[in-house]
Write a protein that holds these residues in place. Structure first.
Motif, short mmCIF file in Angstrom:
data_model
loop_
_atom_site.label_atom_id
_atom_site.label_comp_id
_atom_site.label_asym_id
_atom_site.label_seq_id
_atom_site.Cartn_x
_atom_site.Cartn_y
_atom_site.Cartn_z
N SER C 28 0.83 -1.21 0.00
CA SER C 28 0.00 0.00 0.00
C SER C 28 0.87 1.26 0.00
N LEU C 29 2.00 1.22 0.72
CA LEU C 29 2.90 2.38 0.71
C LEU C 29 3.51 2.59 -0.67
N LYS C 30 3.86 1.49 -1.32
CA LYS C 30 4.44 1.61 -2.67
C LYS C 30 3.42 2.16 -3.67
N ARG C 33 2.95 5.78 -3.11
CA ARG C 33 4.10 6.57 -3.57
C ARG C 33 4.00 6.83 -5.07
N PHE D 10 12.68 0.04 1.32
CA PHE D 10 11.70 1.13 1.26
C PHE D 10 12.06 2.25 2.23
N GLU D 18 5.73 9.22 4.98
CA GLU D 18 5.70 7.76 4.87
C GLU D 18 6.11 7.10 6.19
N VAL D 21 3.26 7.06 8.56
CA VAL D 21 2.31 5.98 8.26
C VAL D 21 2.88 4.62 8.69
N PHE D 25 1.25 1.74 11.05
CA PHE D 25 1.14 0.33 10.68
C PHE D 25 1.77 -0.56 11.76
#
Lengths: 159, 159, 159, 159
Positions: C28-30, C33, D10, D18, D21, D25
């Motif tokens: 989801s982060l990718k 982005r 990442f 990010e 977030v 998580f």
């Protein structure tokens, strides 16, 4: 003064529009006398039902001065009355339901002004569960214009 | 045969219950004659309004055979008619609203069977937006039993 | 301890199911982005949109442990999230709507338990008014089983 | 490449937002590890429940980037998730209900934009019937601003 004399007095001074409404009232009393199980409101609003198939029926309501809201179009409460009656009637006719169904909740979306000669409500079973019947209803006029769209949940009465 | 003669014929064979309904019909015609702006359905259902405060009103509907559904309790459609009328009336009275309001959508939750002598609907403004008025409505009987709970959205008519 | 070390510590003791969820979070982060305009929740739930025609779109949500409610089936709130997102997206794409649309109200009927591999929401315009867009939404699984049915009202933002 | 290496890669290029977030998580995974019965979505949204009395509870959801919709305010679907969870939790706790309750239908009225630090949902039993629990829910922010108002019907699971 008894009710008969009161009525006759009222007639003497009645306008044409009042006489039109009196005709509707009389017609509704006659219908109700013939079909005792019908409700007063269904005979007053002149509901007529057509079964379409296993999970669908249509109920008609002819336009009349009785249906007007304060700006002269179909009253939202009477749109809801047509929808609730049609959907509830169909819900009580689903296979396996012996004793009818009562309304749990009703949601009506008013989409366009209710104008026309005849309002036709199509009520359809969306899901027939063990206890609950989930219904969908649409009201259109005689030209097919979509006036209102609704959903409702009905609870089957136990045997 | 004209409407007057038809009525008189019908009287001759009428039952007591039919005469009770004829009284209601006559009463509604008389009310409507006095208050021309009232709708037929509001005079038929004998609605009476009391303004409580800036954002609340109450509308009463006395029980009568006209309100019965097929199992002899308050018809869900007429509960909706009372709610829509009360909530719509209050929505059209909010500050800054000059030309009334029309129902966008109405959701009614039927909680307990509608029994009693008098049904009282309390309609309250939840939010008065620029274009939309969001309303809340509750129907109780004369003992305070909560029969139905509703929410509705109304659109302000432009000037 | 910084976030990187905390993560690495957590990995050391993680179960297989936890690693599955971590993969979802990373994915989801990718996605977020790459597609900056996407919301976190849409990327987390892996929404994919297909435009069907002028007034219809479909939005897919693959099943995952993130979607489970307390009894292990699709969470009703996430069903509502899929419906609101799909219906709101379609509402903001109607002809003449330049700046998007916000949800006025949403009604969801939960019909059958949400089980399956993929949940597909079909969102359709019921009526495109001057200010309001009225929408309809259905959620089905990959076998076509109807899980939820919804209606919603959206307000067009002024230019 | 395994999930641990992917995460570490990442991190190397991650922005501050990010990392914020990722903290959310990680926090959600830790919470879920401690409270196994909690759902992923409840731990992700950081729900905290306070029982107020026999028929009322409050559930809090702190604001975070995860809650944003496409215009940067509280996502309507997540408002619905908070409401459904709070109302469903309270519905499953009513006296005489041994096995929980599932959502039959949910109606959410969005009243004002969801802005603030903390969203608090108050869920209240309106009627506890034999099979159905009828609920009411309100979402406010930390200043008491009413953001959303909802009603829902829940079905008690048989023993």
């Amino acid at each position: 003064m008894d009710i008969k004399d009161e009525w006759n007095d009222f007639f003497e001074t009645s306008t044409e529009q009042e006489q039109q409404v009196m005709k509707l009232f009389l017609g509704s009393l006659k219908t109700k006398r013939e079909k005792d199980q019908m409700t007063h409101i269904a005979s007053l609003l002149n509901f007529k039902t057509t079964r379409i198939n296993d999970h669908t029926l249509e109920m008609e309501m002819p336009n009349s001065p009785l249906l007007d809201n304060s700006i002269g179009i179909l009253h939202g409460g009477l749109t809801a009355t047509l929808l609730d009656t049609a959907m509830g009637t169909m819900a009580s006719l689903v296979p396996g339901n012996k004793r009818g169904a009562v309304t749990v909740e009703l949601k009506v979306d008013y989409l366009t002004p209710g104008v026309g000669e005849l309002f036709i409500c199509r009520a359809e079973v969306v899901h027939n569960g063990r206890q609950l019947v989930r219904m969908d209803g649409k009201v259109r006029n005689e030209h097919g214009t979509l006036i209102a769209s609704a959903s409702g949940t009905f609870f089957k009465l136990a045997e």
